[in-house]
Design a protein around this motif. Structure first.
Motif, PDB file in Angstrom:
ATOM      1  N   SER A  73      48.534 -52.121   4.095  1.00 58.19           N
ATOM      2  CA  SER A  73      48.907 -51.917   5.497  1.00 58.19           C
ATOM      3  C   SER A  73      48.427 -53.113   6.295  1.00 58.19           C
ATOM      4  N   MET A  74      49.312 -53.714   7.063  1.00 56.69           N
ATOM      5  CA  MET A  74      48.994 -54.969   7.732  1.00 56.69           C
ATOM      6  C   MET A  74      48.326 -54.797   9.087  1.00 56.69           C
ATOM      7  N   ALA A  75      48.215 -53.571   9.554  1.00 51.18           N
ATOM      8  CA  ALA A  75      47.536 -53.309  10.819  1.00 51.18           C
ATOM      9  C   ALA A  75      47.090 -51.858  10.845  1.00 51.18           C
ATOM     10  N   PHE A  76      46.242 -51.535  11.805  1.00 52.03           N
ATOM     11  CA  PHE A  76      45.802 -50.167  12.011  1.00 52.03           C
ATOM     12  C   PHE A  76      46.727 -49.469  13.008  1.00 52.03           C
ATOM     13  N   PRO A  77      46.653 -48.143  13.089  1.00 49.29           N
ATOM     14  CA  PRO A  77      47.420 -47.436  14.118  1.00 49.29           C
ATOM     15  C   PRO A  77      47.054 -47.942  15.515  1.00 49.29           C
ATOM     16  N   PHE A  78      48.035 -48.015  16.360  1.00 47.04           N
ATOM     17  CA  PHE A  78      47.848 -48.500  17.731  1.00 47.04           C
ATOM     18  C   PHE A  78      48.536 -47.576  18.731  1.00 47.04           C
ATOM     19  N   ALA A  79      49.795 -47.213  18.429  1.00 46.02           N
ATOM     20  CA  ALA A  79      50.624 -46.488  19.398  1.00 46.02           C
ATOM     21  C   ALA A  79      50.066 -45.114  19.729  1.00 46.02           C
ATOM     22  N   ASP A  80      49.417 -44.460  18.768  1.00 46.57           N
ATOM     23  CA  ASP A  80      48.973 -43.082  18.990  1.00 46.57           C
ATOM     24  C   ASP A  80      47.870 -42.976  20.031  1.00 46.57           C
ATOM     25  N   ALA A  81      47.050 -44.018  20.153  1.00 45.27           N
ATOM     26  CA  ALA A  81      45.902 -43.962  21.064  1.00 45.27           C
ATOM     27  C   ALA A  81      45.875 -45.121  22.051  1.00 45.27           C
TER      28      ALA A  81
END
Length: 309
Positions: A73-81
């Motif tokens: 995975s090239m990034a962590f979650p962002f949109a949810d928080a």
């Protein structure tokens, strides 16, 4: 919709976050257009993360028109928080800043490891580690990117990058991969963070289980450990039988099958413009190549649909 780019080489890299110089989980497979089966690309003493970084840099230096799939995975979650690490004043604004932060905080870790980031008292609050669950880890299965919800809709079983517990965890691999992406420094474009170039190589995020499902492997199974099964899966992806491998472990067969999958599906223009991929997500979270993200799930071939019945 723009036409799909064409490539002369299809490369799949099974990744590893293991904190050693030459992780057993690193494997590289490559094929060209046509039907010839992918072959493993071997390193003299086994692959290291630094070795793969240099090898990808070599693709750029020679201008090879290669599609390179990295299984991480090239990034962590962002949109949810509304951010990667809400409440932390060092939380990056986009993926490239995230890669720079991770690499900088891990500069003392050998072998492009990522222990330094996970040891930081603010960063660790967001992760579930062995015997150490951060107070900002939300519980349950953790936070997910938008494309990971698409993976679930496709019948896959994604794991949160913030979960670092269990054999299927992907967080450590992702963190070490972010260090490599930062060190490439834009010399090799990374889709969808960068536009697809007209020449030279481009990197995409892959999920090797998606290749296995597309090839007809039933749910609950995703690993190939013998040549006969590998040939059957390769045939479903339009590939000729492979030359015998020195080893039939999960990493080698994942890489071989995923290279054949990339060759089969890369010409589908819709995969380069998935409905769920917004400009904001392309800047922050990225996307898993092959995931539709519109409720339709993963792209499958007629042969794989028949194989699943």
């Amino acid at each position: 919709m723009n036409p799909a780019p064409a490539f002369a080489s299809f490369i799949a890299i099974d990744w590893s976050g293991q904190a050693v110089e030459r992780p057993r989980g690193l494997a590289v497979a490559r094929c060209g257009p046509g039907e010839a089966a992918p072959v493993l690309v071997e390193a003299e003493r086994g692959w290291s993360r630094e070795g793969i970084l240099a090898w990808i840099e070599g693709l750029a230096e020679t201008g090879q028109r290669a599609l390179v799939g990295l299984d991480l995975s090239m990034a962590f979650p962002f949109a949810d928080a509304g951010g990667y690490f809400p409440g932390w004043d060092r939380s990056p604004a986009d993926a490239r800043d995230l890669w720079a932060l991770v690499d900088g905080m891990c500069e003392r870790d050998p072998f492009l490891g990522a222990s330094g980031f996970l040891a930081d008292p603010e960063a660790r609050r967001h992760f579930r580690q062995q015997r150490d669950c951060g107070d900002l880890f939300p519980g349950g299965r953790g936070r997910f990117r938008v494309c990971e919800h698409g993976q679930a809709a496709a019948g896959l079983l994604p794991y949160s990058c913030f979960n670092l517990v269990g054999a299927a965890q992907v967080g450590k691999s992702s963190l070490t991969g972010m260090r490599v992406l930062h060190r490439l420094g834009g010399r090799v474009p990374v889709w969808p963070f960068d536009p697809v170039p007209e020449t030279g190589p481009v990197i995409v995020e892959i999920y090797t289980t998606l290749a296995a499902r597309t090839a007809g492997m039933r749910r609950g199974l995703s690993k190939i450990r013998d040549g006969e099964t590998l040939d059957r899966m390769l045939a479903a992806l339009g590939s000729a039988p492979h030359d015998p491998l020195a080893r039939y472990d999960d990493h080698a067969t994942d890489a071989v099958l995923s290279a054949a999958w990339l060759r089969q599906v890369s010409g589908r223009a819709a995969l380069w413009s998935p409905p769920g991929l917004t400009p904001e997500l392309a800047r922050t979270e990225g996307w898993t190549f092959g995931i539709a993200g519109d409720g339709a799930g993963a792209v499958t071939s007629p042969s794989s649909s028949q194989a699943r019945g």
